[in-house]
Enzyme design. Structure first.
Site, PDB file in Angstrom:
ATOM      1  CD  GLU A  82      -0.182   7.882  -3.436  1.00 52.39           C
ATOM      2  OE1 GLU A  82      -1.222   8.093  -2.786  1.00 52.39           O
ATOM      3  OE2 GLU A  82       0.402   6.794  -3.462  1.00 52.39           O
ATOM      4  CE  LYS A 261      -3.735   5.820   0.094  1.00 51.50           C
ATOM      5  NZ  LYS A 261      -2.680   6.319  -0.799  1.00 51.50           N
ATOM      6  CG  ASP A 277     -20.013  11.316  -2.750  1.00 51.80           C
ATOM      7  OD1 ASP A 277     -18.939  11.275  -2.135  1.00 51.80           O
ATOM      8  OD2 ASP A 277     -21.105  11.501  -2.192  1.00 51.80           O
ATOM      9  CG  HIS A 374       6.315   6.841  -4.205  1.00 49.53           C
ATOM     10  ND1 HIS A 374       5.212   7.518  -4.626  1.00 49.53           N
ATOM     11  CD2 HIS A 374       5.826   5.780  -3.522  1.00 49.53           C
ATOM     12  CE1 HIS A 374       4.121   6.897  -4.222  1.00 49.53           C
ATOM     13  NE2 HIS A 374       4.471   5.832  -3.552  1.00 49.53           N
TER      14      HIS A 374
HETATM   15  C1  MEV Z   1       0.248   3.846  -1.684  1.00 50.64           C
HETATM   16  O1  MEV Z   1      -0.595   4.961  -1.880  1.00 50.64           O
HETATM   17  C2  MEV Z   1      -0.486   2.555  -1.987  1.00 50.64           C
HETATM   18  C3  MEV Z   1       0.261   1.281  -1.586  1.00 50.64           C
HETATM   19  O2  MEV Z   1       0.658   1.359  -0.226  1.00 50.64           O
HETATM   20  C4  MEV Z   1      -0.690   0.133  -1.818  1.00 50.64           C
HETATM   21  C5  MEV Z   1      -0.211  -1.188  -1.266  1.00 50.64           C
HETATM   22  O3  MEV Z   1       0.610  -1.196  -0.315  1.00 50.64           O
HETATM   23  O4  MEV Z   1      -0.700  -2.223  -1.760  1.00 50.64           O
HETATM   24  C6  MEV Z   1       1.506   1.109  -2.391  1.00 50.64           C
END
Ligand code: MEV
Length: 422
Positions: A82, A261, A277, A374
């Site tokens: 990513e 995430k 892992d 991005h």
């Molecule tokens: C993207 O991989 C991760 C984000 O969505 C984390 C977040 O929203 O805090 C940017």
């Protein structure tokens, strides 16, 4: 002086970056070759690692710079597909550096192996018996791995829980095993299988079913905190925006999943780079986030008396620096670049990276939004697809980002114009 503070690292060529890494981590020519060779996993090694192997899969490895953790400089390899993750971590670490860097600590590397005993009529009697005879259980467990014992690890204690389930009450015995620098699932599973008959004997009733590691490694935790000066992150409004983002995640599981995430973007990338892992770490992190009965952020954000932002994190870190797949040629080089001396130190790095990654995401989300970062990398890909090479990639990308026309057809037009001007 080994410093992780490297400005404009991203502007260097891959060879220039490798030169810096080579010096920082005293890599050999062969190790640099492994990096250049996309990890160098030979097919015969792949064939030994899993069944039915037909090839190997590689991911980009980037270096997060600027990390100072407990006063030590780290260059941190991250394996991830990513865009923006490595840049985000590096940028957040630079800001944390202005606040004194990351302060990290960890527990001993204790894993849990579970043994499930069902069909005991009076489970609390059995529980008391098991606890009173724990030395017999620990002795059998420790006979399984004399090497681990000689290194100061081994089974240290037990916990016995009586849980209510859909089927019946069950006795769940936790064997607490210090696995030292290994992640340790094999050793704890072996121990769990070895002690199961003794557990059945002591309980004097019932049937043993499962004997397996728990990925909710609550006794193997790492913590980190850092101060992010308000001035550097963009002032009071940005601090407040981040605090609102944190409050949102704390109140709403839909947001919280994405918040966590983002943290795991950083943690999993380092876990991947060291051939640990990733699934175990993900499972542990999300279960830990729910441990108080409500899914919660893994990080915590506060404003101190000076108006600066203070972030902290606590996560289970079932990772190793020996054994398992850490023998992977690239993982070995990545561990050398990291320069961690123990699994605990690796866990502390993971905590710091997770915190940095969260700051980077929240800061972007609370201000310009996530797409800008991005889009830069995306635009470079589009420019390359349009046929740009070398310096022209960045030039074309810059123009199509500015115009907000990140499309191959526009990139082609821009490229033609730039080439014509030359
Ligand atoms: C993207 O991989 C991760 C984000 O969505 C984390 C977040 O929203 O805090 C940017």
């Amino acid at each position: 002086m080994r410093s992780s503070r490297i400005s404009d690292f991203y502007k260097l060529s891959i060879d220039e970056r490798l030169k810096i890494i080579k010096e920082f981590s005293s890599l050999t020519d062969e190790e640099v070759e492994t990096l250049k060779n996309s990890g160098g996993l030979k097919l015969e090694d792949a064939d030994r690692m899993i069944e039915n192997a037909i090839g190997a899969f590689s991911l980009p490895v980037g270096i997060a710079v600027n990390f100072v953790i407990n006063g030590k400089d780290y260059l941190i390899p991250m394996a991830i597909e990513e865009p923006s993750v490595v840049a985000g971590a590096s940028n957040a670490a630079r800001i944390a550096g202005e606040g004194g860097g990351f302060h990290a600590s960890s527990t001993e590397p204790i894993m849990i192996a579970q043994v499930q005993l069902v069909g005991v009529q009076d489970p609390n009697r059995a529980r008391a018996e098991l606890l009173s005879r724990k030395e017999e259980i620990l002795k059998i467990a420790n006979e399984q791995d004399p090497l681990l014992l000689s290194l100061g690890g081994g089974a240290k204690d037990i916990e016995v829980r009586v849980i209510d389930t859909e089927m019946s009450q069950m006795i769940i015995v936790h064997l607490l095993v210090d696995t030292r620098d290994a992640m340790g699932p094999n050793v704890v599973n072996t121990m769990a299988e070895a002690v199961a008959p003794k557990i059945r004997e002591i309980a004097d009733a019932g049937t043993v079913y499962l004997r397996i590691v728990s990925n909710l490694a609550v006794h193997r935790l790492a913590r980190a905190w850092a101060l992010f000066p308000s001035k550097t992150i963009g002032g009071e409004d940005v601090v407040d925006g981040i605090l609102y983002a944190y409050a949102f995640a704390s109140a709403d599981p839909y947001r919280c999943a994405t918040h966590n995430k983002g943290i795991m973007n950083g943690i999993a990338a380092v876990v991947q780079a060291t051939a640990n892992d990733t699934r175990a770490i993900e499972a542990g992190a999300h279960a830990f986030a729910s441990i108080h009965g409500r899914y919660a952020p893994l990080t915590c954000w506060e404003k101190n008396a000076d108006g600066d932002l203070v972030g902290s994190i606590e996560v289970p870190v079932a990772v190793g620096i020996v054994g398992g797949a850490t023998r992977h040629p690239q993982a070995k080089v990545n561990l050398k670049i990291l320069g961690v001396k123990s699994s605990r130190e690796l866990g502390e790095v993971l905590a710091a990276v997770g915190l940095a990654q969260n700051l980077a995401a929240l800061r972007a989300l609370a201000t310009v939004g996530i797409q800008r970062g991005h889009m830069r990398l995306h635009a470079r890909n589009i420019a390359a697809m349009a046929g740009a090479k070398g310096e022209l990639i960045d030039k074309v990308a810059e123009i199509i980002v500015r115009e907000k026309k990140i499309r191959v057809d526009r990139a082609r037009e821009v490229l033609e114009k730039l080439v014509a001007k030359k």
